[in-house]
Design a protein around this motif. Sequence first.
Motif, PDB file in Angstrom:
ATOM      1  N   LYS A  65      34.990  28.772  40.469  1.00  0.00           N
ATOM      2  CA  LYS A  65      34.951  29.879  41.376  1.00  0.00           C
ATOM      3  C   LYS A  65      35.972  30.754  40.973  1.00  0.00           C
ATOM      4  N   LEU A  66      37.222  30.132  40.399  1.00  0.00           N
ATOM      5  CA  LEU A  66      38.214  30.805  39.819  1.00  0.00           C
ATOM      6  C   LEU A  66      37.815  31.646  38.722  1.00  0.00           C
ATOM      7  N   LEU A  67      37.100  30.798  37.816  1.00  0.00           N
ATOM      8  CA  LEU A  67      36.670  31.382  36.439  1.00  0.00           C
ATOM      9  C   LEU A  67      35.907  32.791  36.739  1.00  0.00           C
ATOM     10  N   ASN A  68      34.928  32.662  37.656  1.00  0.00           N
ATOM     11  CA  ASN A  68      34.233  33.933  37.849  1.00  0.00           C
ATOM     12  C   ASN A  68      35.248  35.019  38.633  1.00  0.00           C
ATOM     13  N   HIS A  69      35.980  34.418  39.491  1.00  0.00           N
ATOM     14  CA  HIS A  69      36.992  35.394  40.099  1.00  0.00           C
ATOM     15  C   HIS A  69      37.980  36.402  39.001  1.00  0.00           C
ATOM     16  N   TYR A  70      38.568  35.512  38.127  1.00  0.00           N
ATOM     17  CA  TYR A  70      39.049  35.914  36.860  1.00  0.00           C
ATOM     18  C   TYR A  70      38.106  36.982  36.190  1.00  0.00           C
ATOM     19  N   LYS A  71      36.847  36.500  35.883  1.00  0.00           N
ATOM     20  CA  LYS A  71      35.998  37.544  35.072  1.00  0.00           C
ATOM     21  C   LYS A  71      35.837  38.705  35.945  1.00  0.00           C
ATOM     22  N   ASP A  72      35.770  38.817  37.189  1.00  0.00           N
ATOM     23  CA  ASP A  72      35.544  39.987  37.861  1.00  0.00           C
ATOM     24  C   ASP A  72      36.727  41.037  37.594  1.00  0.00           C
ATOM     25  N   VAL A  73      37.755  40.356  37.758  1.00  0.00           N
ATOM     26  CA  VAL A  73      39.261  41.066  37.745  1.00  0.00           C
ATOM     27  C   VAL A  73      39.299  41.727  36.242  1.00  0.00           C
ATOM     28  N   VAL A  74      38.827  40.893  35.151  1.00  0.00           N
ATOM     29  CA  VAL A  74      38.811  41.358  33.666  1.00  0.00           C
ATOM     30  C   VAL A  74      38.157  42.680  33.701  1.00  0.00           C
ATOM     31  N   GLU A  75      36.618  42.451  34.123  1.00  0.00           N
ATOM     32  CA  GLU A  75      35.927  43.465  33.847  1.00  0.00           C
ATOM     33  C   GLU A  75      36.154  44.873  34.857  1.00  0.00           C
ATOM     34  N   ASN A  76      36.595  44.408  35.963  1.00  0.00           N
ATOM     35  CA  ASN A  76      37.044  45.616  36.534  1.00  0.00           C
ATOM     36  C   ASN A  76      38.335  46.577  35.800  1.00  0.00           C
ATOM     37  N   THR A  77      38.890  45.785  35.342  1.00  0.00           N
ATOM     38  CA  THR A  77      40.119  46.334  34.383  1.00  0.00           C
ATOM     39  C   THR A  77      39.716  47.097  33.061  1.00  0.00           C
ATOM     40  N   PHE A  78      38.887  46.578  32.346  1.00  0.00           N
ATOM     41  CA  PHE A  78      38.461  47.202  31.141  1.00  0.00           C
ATOM     42  C   PHE A  78      37.094  47.977  31.002  1.00  0.00           C
ATOM     43  N   ASP A  79      37.168  49.201  30.439  1.00  0.00           N
ATOM     44  CA  ASP A  79      35.991  49.922  30.591  1.00  0.00           C
ATOM     45  C   ASP A  79      34.855  49.160  29.673  1.00  0.00           C
ATOM     46  N   ASP A  80      35.455  48.690  28.386  1.00  0.00           N
ATOM     47  CA  ASP A  80      34.749  48.305  27.437  1.00  0.00           C
ATOM     48  C   ASP A  80      35.234  46.748  26.923  1.00  0.00           C
ATOM     49  N   CYS A  81      34.522  45.878  27.631  1.00  0.00           N
ATOM     50  CA  CYS A  81      34.871  44.284  27.206  1.00  0.00           C
ATOM     51  C   CYS A  81      33.795  43.488  27.265  1.00  0.00           C
ATOM     52  N   GLN A  82      33.960  42.365  26.591  1.00  0.00           N
ATOM     53  CA  GLN A  82      33.072  41.222  26.715  1.00  0.00           C
ATOM     54  C   GLN A  82      33.646  39.936  27.232  1.00  0.00           C
ATOM     55  N   VAL A  83      33.258  39.261  28.088  1.00  0.00           N
ATOM     56  CA  VAL A  83      34.188  38.179  28.643  1.00  0.00           C
ATOM     57  C   VAL A  83      33.382  36.846  28.307  1.00  0.00           C
ATOM     58  N   PHE A  84      34.021  35.858  27.657  1.00  0.00           N
ATOM     59  CA  PHE A  84      33.291  34.607  27.581  1.00  0.00           C
ATOM     60  C   PHE A  84      34.123  33.618  28.361  1.00  0.00           C
ATOM     61  N   LEU A  85      33.108  32.684  29.041  1.00  0.00           N
ATOM     62  CA  LEU A  85      33.690  31.718  29.951  1.00  0.00           C
ATOM     63  C   LEU A  85      33.729  30.401  29.475  1.00  0.00           C
ATOM     64  N   ALA A  86      34.798  29.586  29.728  1.00  0.00           N
ATOM     65  CA  ALA A  86      34.756  28.041  29.316  1.00  0.00           C
ATOM     66  C   ALA A  86      35.326  27.337  30.408  1.00  0.00           C
ATOM     67  N   THR A  87      34.942  26.232  30.769  1.00  0.00           N
ATOM     68  CA  THR A  87      35.346  25.494  31.793  1.00  0.00           C
ATOM     69  C   THR A  87      36.009  24.166  31.262  1.00  0.00           C
ATOM     70  N   THR A  88      35.888  24.039  29.844  1.00  0.00           N
ATOM     71  CA  THR A  88      36.339  22.778  29.191  1.00  0.00           C
ATOM     72  C   THR A  88      37.004  23.575  27.767  1.00  0.00           C
ATOM     73  N   GLY A  89      38.038  22.908  27.270  1.00  0.00           N
ATOM     74  CA  GLY A  89      38.804  23.124  26.174  1.00  0.00           C
ATOM     75  C   GLY A  89      37.693  23.022  24.887  1.00  0.00           C
ATOM     76  N   LYS A  90      36.975  22.224  24.879  1.00  0.00           N
ATOM     77  CA  LYS A  90      36.079  22.052  23.796  1.00  0.00           C
ATOM     78  C   LYS A  90      34.854  23.219  23.528  1.00  0.00           C
ATOM     79  N   LYS A  91      34.677  23.644  25.088  1.00  0.00           N
ATOM     80  CA  LYS A  91      33.717  24.790  25.110  1.00  0.00           C
ATOM     81  C   LYS A  91      34.504  26.012  24.362  1.00  0.00           C
ATOM     82  N   ALA A  92      35.823  26.339  24.885  1.00  0.00           N
ATOM     83  CA  ALA A  92      36.424  27.314  24.420  1.00  0.00           C
ATOM     84  C   ALA A  92      36.722  27.216  22.878  1.00  0.00           C
TER      85      ALA A  92
END
Length: 245
Positions: free
Chosen positions: A12-39
Amino acid sequence: MINILLLEDDKKLLNHYKDVVENTFDDCQVFLATTGKKAITIAKSQKIDLMLLDMELDEEKKVLGLDYANMISIIQQDIDFMIISGFSEYLRDAGDVEPYYYFMKPVNDAFLSRKLQEWEILKSKNVKQTQKNIRLQTESGMAIVPLNRISYIEKMERKIKIKTFNKEYVCKDSLRNMMTKLDDRFFHAHQSFIVNMLHIESIEAQEDRTWKIEFKGIEDEALLSRYKAKAFFNVFEGVSYESIS
C-alpha cells in the motif's frame, strides 16, 4: 527520463510513494520492489537515477533496506538514495551510502515531492559537471574522495579537515592549495572554510556581520566572511547581495 526505484515491503505504501513520484516528475519511469532481491534484479537490468527505500523490510528487523542499498551502490555507482524509516537510530549507518535525504515516517507527501524536485535540480547541475575525485594522503592512509561528496573543508592549524556526509578526512595541506584541486561548485567562503555550494541547506546572518552556513544531511556549520559575502551571494543560487544586505 528519470528512472526511480522504490523499495518498500508494504504494498500500500509502495503504491502511494509511486503516485507521489509520478505526480512530481513530468517524465519518469518507476520500478517497484517489495524485496531487496527484487530491487537488485532491477538494478542489474535498468539504469537507476534515484532509489527510495524503506529501512526495515521485515517485522523482525533482520533485513534492512540499507544492506541492499550498499549492494546496489556497487552495481550502479552514480545512483542517489533517499531513505525512509520510522526510526532515527539508523541515521548514522545510513551514511554508508550518503543518502540525499533521510525521511522519518510518516512522510508528508508535499515535503517528499519538494525534496524530489530539489534533487532533480541538483542532479541536473551535477550532470553538467565532469565527475571528479580528489586523492588525499590522510593520517590513516590514502583516500580517493568524489568531489560531489564533500560538504566543506576546514582549516585546522597546519592541517585541513575534509567533511562528507558520514566521514572526515584529515591531512596536511592548505586551503589555498586545495582550491587548485576543486571546481567551481566550491567557494572559499572564509579564511577557515571552503564550502560546496550545492550542499548548502541554509545561510543565517550573525551579529558580527558574518554568516552561518548549514549543510544538507549533517549538523556541522561553516562560516561566510563578511568580506566574501558579496561575491558569494552573487553566485549562490543567483541571489543578489544587495537584496539581502
